[in-house]
Design a protein around this motif. Sequence first.
Motif, PDB file in Angstrom:
ATOM      1  N   SER A  75       1.190  -1.314   0.128  1.00  9.83           N
ATOM      2  CA  SER A  75      -0.325   0.393  -0.004  1.00  9.83           C
ATOM      3  C   SER A  75       0.850   1.233  -0.213  1.00  9.83           C
ATOM      4  O   SER A  75       0.243   1.940  -0.628  1.00  9.83           O
ATOM      5  CB  SER A  75      -0.940  -0.443   0.727  1.00  9.83           C
ATOM      6  OG  SER A  75      -1.813  -0.939   0.812  1.00  9.83           O
ATOM      7  N   SER A  76       2.053   1.630   0.594  1.00 14.76           N
ATOM      8  CA  SER A  76       2.647   2.775   1.059  1.00 14.76           C
ATOM      9  C   SER A  76       3.569   2.486  -0.829  1.00 14.76           C
ATOM     10  O   SER A  76       3.975   4.612  -0.876  1.00 14.76           O
ATOM     11  CB  SER A  76       3.887   2.458   2.273  1.00 14.76           C
ATOM     12  OG  SER A  76       5.263   1.248   1.483  1.00 14.76           O
ATOM     13  N   LEU A  77       4.036   1.325  -1.169  1.00 14.49           N
ATOM     14  CA  LEU A  77       4.691   1.641  -2.146  1.00 14.49           C
ATOM     15  C   LEU A  77       3.853   1.877  -3.686  1.00 14.49           C
ATOM     16  O   LEU A  77       4.375   2.970  -4.504  1.00 14.49           O
ATOM     17  CB  LEU A  77       5.210   0.693  -3.088  1.00 14.49           C
ATOM     18  CG  LEU A  77       6.495  -0.184  -2.233  1.00 14.49           C
ATOM     19  CD1 LEU A  77       6.921  -1.884  -2.734  1.00 14.49           C
ATOM     20  CD2 LEU A  77       7.560   1.067  -2.029  1.00 14.49           C
ATOM     21  N   THR A  78       2.298   1.769  -3.377  1.00 11.65           N
ATOM     22  CA  THR A  78       1.531   2.253  -4.601  1.00 11.65           C
ATOM     23  C   THR A  78       0.775   3.976  -4.309  1.00 11.65           C
ATOM     24  O   THR A  78       0.892   4.672  -5.183  1.00 11.65           O
ATOM     25  CB  THR A  78       0.054   1.398  -4.412  1.00 11.65           C
ATOM     26  OG1 THR A  78       0.476  -0.430  -4.228  1.00 11.65           O
ATOM     27  CG2 THR A  78      -1.168   1.512  -5.014  1.00 11.65           C
ATOM     28  N   MET A  79       0.760   4.583  -3.382  1.00  9.52           N
ATOM     29  CA  MET A  79       0.982   5.777  -2.777  1.00  9.52           C
ATOM     30  C   MET A  79       1.573   6.452  -2.840  1.00  9.52           C
ATOM     31  O   MET A  79       1.324   7.490  -3.727  1.00  9.52           O
ATOM     32  CB  MET A  79       1.233   5.893  -1.006  1.00  9.52           C
ATOM     33  CG  MET A  79       0.296   7.405  -0.884  1.00  9.52           C
ATOM     34  SD  MET A  79      -0.390   7.513   0.613  1.00  9.52           S
ATOM     35  CE  MET A  79      -1.426   6.782   0.724  1.00  9.52           C
ATOM     36  N   LEU A  80       3.602   5.653  -3.103  1.00  7.50           N
ATOM     37  CA  LEU A  80       4.701   6.525  -3.826  1.00  7.50           C
ATOM     38  C   LEU A  80       4.545   6.983  -5.210  1.00  7.50           C
ATOM     39  O   LEU A  80       4.928   7.215  -5.629  1.00  7.50           O
ATOM     40  CB  LEU A  80       5.554   5.612  -3.192  1.00  7.50           C
ATOM     41  CG  LEU A  80       6.989   6.137  -3.432  1.00  7.50           C
ATOM     42  CD1 LEU A  80       7.194   7.639  -3.572  1.00  7.50           C
ATOM     43  CD2 LEU A  80       7.679   5.187  -3.690  1.00  7.50           C
ATOM     44  N   GLN A  81       3.818   5.910  -5.640  1.00  6.93           N
ATOM     45  CA  GLN A  81       3.377   5.463  -6.734  1.00  6.93           C
ATOM     46  C   GLN A  81       2.852   6.696  -7.250  1.00  6.93           C
ATOM     47  O   GLN A  81       3.014   7.517  -8.499  1.00  6.93           O
ATOM     48  CB  GLN A  81       2.710   4.446  -7.447  1.00  6.93           C
ATOM     49  CG  GLN A  81       4.040   2.956  -7.523  1.00  6.93           C
ATOM     50  CD  GLN A  81       3.179   2.263  -8.029  1.00  6.93           C
ATOM     51  OE1 GLN A  81       2.084   1.929  -8.546  1.00  6.93           O
ATOM     52  NE2 GLN A  81       3.758   0.368  -7.509  1.00  6.93           N
ATOM     53  N   GLY A  82       1.572   6.942  -6.727  1.00 10.55           N
ATOM     54  CA  GLY A  82       0.658   7.936  -7.266  1.00 10.55           C
ATOM     55  C   GLY A  82       1.427   9.275  -7.081  1.00 10.55           C
ATOM     56  O   GLY A  82       1.035   9.866  -7.644  1.00 10.55           O
ATOM     57  N   SER A  83       2.126   9.467  -5.675  1.00 12.49           N
ATOM     58  CA  SER A  83       2.551  10.977  -5.069  1.00 12.49           C
ATOM     59  C   SER A  83       3.519  11.109  -6.351  1.00 12.49           C
ATOM     60  O   SER A  83       3.876  12.069  -6.855  1.00 12.49           O
ATOM     61  CB  SER A  83       3.162  10.634  -4.238  1.00 12.49           C
ATOM     62  OG  SER A  83       4.245  10.197  -3.778  1.00 12.49           O
ATOM     63  N   TRP A  84       4.137   9.904  -6.797  1.00 12.76           N
ATOM     64  CA  TRP A  84       5.749  10.463  -7.834  1.00 12.76           C
ATOM     65  C   TRP A  84       4.859  11.035  -9.084  1.00 12.76           C
ATOM     66  O   TRP A  84       5.407  11.762  -9.610  1.00 12.76           O
ATOM     67  CB  TRP A  84       6.766   9.570  -7.930  1.00 12.76           C
ATOM     68  CG  TRP A  84       7.658   9.805  -8.222  1.00 12.76           C
ATOM     69  CD1 TRP A  84       8.325   9.316  -9.475  1.00 12.76           C
ATOM     70  CD2 TRP A  84       8.686  10.817  -7.937  1.00 12.76           C
ATOM     71  NE1 TRP A  84       9.581   9.887  -9.861  1.00 12.76           N
ATOM     72  CE2 TRP A  84       9.484  10.540  -8.623  1.00 12.76           C
ATOM     73  CE3 TRP A  84       8.745  11.380  -6.895  1.00 12.76           C
ATOM     74  CZ2 TRP A  84      10.530  11.907  -9.010  1.00 12.76           C
ATOM     75  CZ3 TRP A  84       9.724  12.251  -6.592  1.00 12.76           C
ATOM     76  CH2 TRP A  84      11.299  12.312  -7.261  1.00 12.76           C
ATOM     77  N   PHE A  85       4.067  10.339  -9.610  1.00 12.11           N
ATOM     78  CA  PHE A  85       3.045  11.122 -10.830  1.00 12.11           C
ATOM     79  C   PHE A  85       2.605  12.260 -10.781  1.00 12.11           C
ATOM     80  O   PHE A  85       2.701  13.277 -11.982  1.00 12.11           O
ATOM     81  CB  PHE A  85       1.671   9.999 -11.163  1.00 12.11           C
ATOM     82  CG  PHE A  85       2.034   8.783 -12.042  1.00 12.11           C
ATOM     83  CD1 PHE A  85       2.437   8.905 -13.152  1.00 12.11           C
ATOM     84  CD2 PHE A  85       1.640   7.224 -11.655  1.00 12.11           C
ATOM     85  CE1 PHE A  85       2.336   8.292 -13.932  1.00 12.11           C
ATOM     86  CE2 PHE A  85       2.087   6.060 -12.261  1.00 12.11           C
ATOM     87  CZ  PHE A  85       2.475   7.052 -13.507  1.00 12.11           C
ATOM     88  N   PHE A  86       2.408  12.767  -9.500  1.00 10.38           N
ATOM     89  CA  PHE A  86       2.024  14.340  -9.916  1.00 10.38           C
ATOM     90  C   PHE A  86       3.365  15.324  -9.720  1.00 10.38           C
ATOM     91  O   PHE A  86       3.270  15.935 -10.204  1.00 10.38           O
ATOM     92  CB  PHE A  86       0.840  14.370  -8.590  1.00 10.38           C
ATOM     93  CG  PHE A  86      -0.701  13.948  -8.198  1.00 10.38           C
ATOM     94  CD1 PHE A  86      -0.946  14.383  -9.433  1.00 10.38           C
ATOM     95  CD2 PHE A  86      -0.634  13.552  -7.357  1.00 10.38           C
ATOM     96  CE1 PHE A  86      -2.598  14.834  -9.741  1.00 10.38           C
ATOM     97  CE2 PHE A  86      -2.248  12.798  -7.334  1.00 10.38           C
ATOM     98  CZ  PHE A  86      -2.873  13.955  -8.325  1.00 10.38           C
ATOM     99  N   GLN A  87       4.376  14.134  -8.947  1.00 10.66           N
ATOM    100  CA  GLN A  87       5.652  15.137  -8.552  1.00 10.66           C
ATOM    101  C   GLN A  87       6.317  15.281  -9.926  1.00 10.66           C
ATOM    102  O   GLN A  87       7.126  16.212 -10.824  1.00 10.66           O
ATOM    103  CB  GLN A  87       6.716  14.528  -8.543  1.00 10.66           C
ATOM    104  CG  GLN A  87       8.121  14.560  -7.925  1.00 10.66           C
ATOM    105  CD  GLN A  87       7.931  16.550  -7.289  1.00 10.66           C
ATOM    106  OE1 GLN A  87       7.628  16.342  -5.892  1.00 10.66           O
ATOM    107  NE2 GLN A  87       8.552  17.317  -7.684  1.00 10.66           N
ATOM    108  N   ILE A  88       5.714  14.558 -11.385  1.00  8.80           N
ATOM    109  CA  ILE A  88       6.593  14.534 -12.439  1.00  8.80           C
ATOM    110  C   ILE A  88       5.349  15.068 -12.957  1.00  8.80           C
ATOM    111  O   ILE A  88       6.208  16.250 -13.786  1.00  8.80           O
ATOM    112  CB  ILE A  88       6.123  13.397 -13.108  1.00  8.80           C
ATOM    113  CG1 ILE A  88       7.057  12.297 -12.458  1.00  8.80           C
ATOM    114  CG2 ILE A  88       6.448  13.514 -14.532  1.00  8.80           C
ATOM    115  CD1 ILE A  88       7.364  10.828 -12.842  1.00  8.80           C
TER     116      ILE A  88
END
Length: 350
Positions: free
Chosen positions: A261-274
């Motif tokens: 779950s934490s790694l999935t949240m990291l994916q989503g937040s990093w998409f926003f960072q991109i």
Amino acid sequence: MGQVSVSWVEAEAIASEYNAQQEAYKLKSEGDAGDRDCGDSGLTGPRSSCGGLQQLNKFWVVQVVARGQEDENVDGKQVTGHFKGHALPATFLIILSLWWSTRNILKYVCKKQKQTFYLGSKALFHRLELLEGTVLVGMALTGMAVHQFIPEGAHLTLFKEGQWNHLLNWHHFTMYFFFGLVGVADILCVTIRSLPSSLPKLMLSNALFVEAFIFHNHTHGWKMVEIFMHQLLGLVFFLTGLVAFMEFLLQNNVLLELLRSSLTMLQGSWFFQIDSVLYSPSWALAWKLMDSDNIMFLTICFCWHYAVSFIIIGANYAFVTWLVKSKLKSFFPSEVGLLKSVEQESEEDM
């Protein structure tokens, strides 16, 4: 003179050629007498060195143009992809991470309390799995449709006018398709009891590995910062797929489920960072996509994103635990005093 459009590689090649010729020009110019105008270059020097001076002038023109191309404001024409292509999966992934963490924490806490009431019943979790599968299929169909039918989409055409058509959109389309298969597996496992319950975990691991593979081959011809940010995202996809595969092998491990779950949240937040880097608003300072200092900062920023995901998952764990205990108090007021002893026994079993 017209604008020269070259890359830094070509500019460096011209510089190397000039440096190699400069020594020869120096030797020849020692024996030449008198200076003359070097024509269109606007420079003056020994007769035999005019070619070198003109070459030097050409190099500096090329260098300035190449630097200008790299430092242009990122307006969507200079950067691949588009804002919607990153914002949509970012939103989906953050929703999924919160959903997965809440469901898994709820299941774990209810099992730990060893009480039977609606929040911990199997019927509820079967309904939640069916709902999850339906939502996953809906998200996948939405993402596939967006990348096909927006103005910048592929419009269901893979090959057009003698060349491949919007391959990046087809990359995203394929990733959504595999996540849709995860939702189909969830629905089938609930409706067809003969199927193994671990099938959705296997399909999720497969979808994440496919996503990591596509992102590994998603950045050809891009700029340095773009490539770096997508490489980090591909790494997270691979690690999440590895954790999901471990969940497939080790059933009902809450630590692995929360890590996913934490790694999935990291994916989503990093998409926003991109999105914030590549498609920054016109009033914001544009990022230089060939600046190595930006890569060093984004390395730190990536770690901050991961720390924030842990904090959010931890806060969610505390909230769900409080919610379950408060519900237990309302359902079993006479047994509240037994909760502490039950928790101690459960901790000893772990």
